[in-house]
Design a protein around this motif. Sequence first.
Motif, short mmCIF file in Angstrom:
data_model
loop_
_atom_site.label_atom_id
_atom_site.label_comp_id
_atom_site.label_asym_id
_atom_site.label_seq_id
_atom_site.Cartn_x
_atom_site.Cartn_y
_atom_site.Cartn_z
N VAL A 101 2.30 3.85 -6.81
CA VAL A 101 1.48 3.46 -5.66
C VAL A 101 0.38 4.49 -5.47
O VAL A 101 0.53 5.64 -5.85
N GLY A 102 -0.73 4.03 -4.88
CA GLY A 102 -1.79 4.96 -4.54
C GLY A 102 -3.06 4.70 -5.33
O GLY A 102 -3.10 4.94 -6.54
N PRO A 125 4.58 -1.04 1.79
CA PRO A 125 4.89 -1.06 3.22
C PRO A 125 3.73 -0.48 4.03
O PRO A 125 3.23 0.59 3.71
N HIS A 147 13.28 4.70 3.08
CA HIS A 147 12.03 5.49 3.18
C HIS A 147 12.39 6.97 3.27
O HIS A 147 12.84 7.45 4.32
N LEU A 186 -4.71 -5.35 2.20
CA LEU A 186 -5.29 -5.62 3.52
C LEU A 186 -6.65 -6.29 3.36
O LEU A 186 -7.02 -7.18 4.13
N ARG A 213 -3.66 -0.78 0.53
CA ARG A 213 -4.87 -1.16 1.24
C ARG A 213 -5.63 -2.32 0.62
O ARG A 213 -6.26 -3.11 1.33
N ILE A 255 2.38 -1.10 -6.99
CA ILE A 255 2.55 -1.24 -5.54
C ILE A 255 1.18 -1.06 -4.90
O ILE A 255 0.53 -0.02 -5.07
N VAL A 256 0.73 -2.11 -4.23
CA VAL A 256 -0.67 -2.17 -3.78
C VAL A 256 -0.69 -2.21 -2.26
O VAL A 256 -0.14 -3.14 -1.66
C1 FNR Z 1 0.63 2.99 5.08
N1 FNR Z 1 1.59 3.57 4.24
C2 FNR Z 1 2.93 3.47 4.54
N2 FNR Z 1 3.87 3.90 3.66
C3 FNR Z 1 5.17 3.70 3.89
O1 FNR Z 1 6.00 4.09 3.06
N3 FNR Z 1 5.59 3.06 5.02
C4 FNR Z 1 4.71 2.61 5.96
O2 FNR Z 1 5.10 1.99 6.96
C5 FNR Z 1 3.33 2.86 5.74
N4 FNR Z 1 2.38 2.46 6.65
C6 FNR Z 1 1.04 2.43 6.31
C7 FNR Z 1 0.12 1.80 7.13
C8 FNR Z 1 -1.21 1.68 6.71
C9 FNR Z 1 -2.18 0.94 7.59
C10 FNR Z 1 -1.61 2.22 5.47
C11 FNR Z 1 -3.03 2.08 4.98
C12 FNR Z 1 -0.72 2.88 4.69
C13 FNR Z 1 1.20 4.06 2.90
C14 FNR Z 1 1.06 2.89 1.93
O3 FNR Z 1 2.27 2.20 1.75
C15 FNR Z 1 0.55 3.38 0.56
O4 FNR Z 1 1.53 4.23 0.02
C16 FNR Z 1 -0.78 4.10 0.65
O5 FNR Z 1 -1.70 3.38 1.44
C17 FNR Z 1 -1.40 4.32 -0.73
O6 FNR Z 1 -1.55 3.09 -1.39
P1 FNR Z 1 -2.98 2.32 -1.47
O7 FNR Z 1 -3.33 1.93 -0.07
O8 FNR Z 1 -3.97 3.30 -2.05
O9 FNR Z 1 -2.73 1.14 -2.35
#
Ligand code: FNR
Length: 371
Positions: free
Chosen positions: A317-318, A23, A189, A345, A342, A339-340
């Motif tokens: 995730v992370g 998300p 969440h 993006l 960024r 769970i992926v």
């Molecule tokens: C997020 N993350 C996030 N997590 C969540 O639980 N709900 C959300 O709405 C958001 N929004 C959000 C926006 C943006 C732009 C980013 C970059 C991140 C956190 C995201 O889901 C994830 O847990 C982290 O980004 C770590 O995972 P990655 O990016 O390393 O794969």
Amino acid sequence: MTDLFSDLSMRDRTARNRVMVSPMCQYSCPDQDGLATEWHRQHLESRAVGGAGIVMTEATAVRPDGRISTDDLGLWSDAHVDALEPITAFCEESGALSGVQLAHAGHKGSKRPPWEDSVPVGPTGDGWVAPSPSADAYPWREGDDERSDDADVKHVETMSTTDVEALVDDFANAAARADDAGFDVVEVHAAHGYLLHQFLSPVTNRREDRYGGSFEARTRVVREVCTAVRDAVPDEKPVFVRFSATDWLPDRDSWTVDDTAALAADLASHGVVDLVDVSAGGLHPNQQLPEMGPNYQVQYAERVREAVGGDALVGAVGGITTPEQADALVRNDRADLAIVGRQHLRDPYFALHAAQTLDREDAVEWPRQYR
Ligand code: FNR
């Protein structure tokens, strides 16, 4: 052997692979009405075309004061259902399961979007009075240890016991609307310092009613919300919950990995959740972040997986950015789902590209328009 491209069955839904789009807030409701826009359609649908097994929406507010920013997505009326329905229909047509992350931001809400520096806005501007388990407990500014007295940020209010009971109903109503909108999965969440996490952690929960104090009391609202969401969603659809496994505040009484493991095991053993999505942090600006390298939170997912012992699936995730990394998590039995965030993006086609890299093109289908 189970790998990244093995199916994942949950109740009577089956994801075509073990990749989920994490998300991610898009702050793209410029009319401040929480209605999904063309941006959300493009963003979510292109990741469904890109091969992900599950496409999860951003944090979607269960009511207007549950938004993080004024421009966040919501699901508090039938108009929100209508705006989201084309997205779930398109995901289905593309072979992806659609999920919605239901959220309430609590005292981290009522802000402008990040590209406007996330400035707090109060009820006299575009914002609202933000509900909180204990209004005095959150330091708004980096380094502050007590909440600022600044007039700008005096828009946080302690929830009464009745307010907490109403919150449970708000999550249940939003879950029923999620079903109406056609979502296959509903995720609660309870991470990243937002309202449900604020109840879990002794740092932000100083209540003296039945929702504060002991572990049992602080976890009560999460257990009630997850149960109410489970009851609101048809039996054939799975329910996920996202936790921050730790507050990353080792020097004070805070929410820990052991707490997360215990709560996850409890929810899983009662059949309330089908998958635990394990993240970390976000509660307090003084958190001590680890090195944010590859797989930086996977150890917590492993700990939770051990605790739930097969009663629920676990997602990690992370810092998952490469196909090899995602595949190894599943193959080595460290998590059931990669769970992926960024990386999706950067590459909406992450899953299809992963199949090429891992020599599993037999397991995916590019859209016929692109073949
Ligand atoms: C997020 N993350 C996030 N997590 C969540 O639980 N709900 C959300 O709405 C958001 N929004 C959000 C926006 C943006 C732009 C980013 C970059 C991140 C956190 C995201 O889901 C994830 O847990 C982290 O980004 C770590 O995972 P990655 O990016 O390393 O794969």
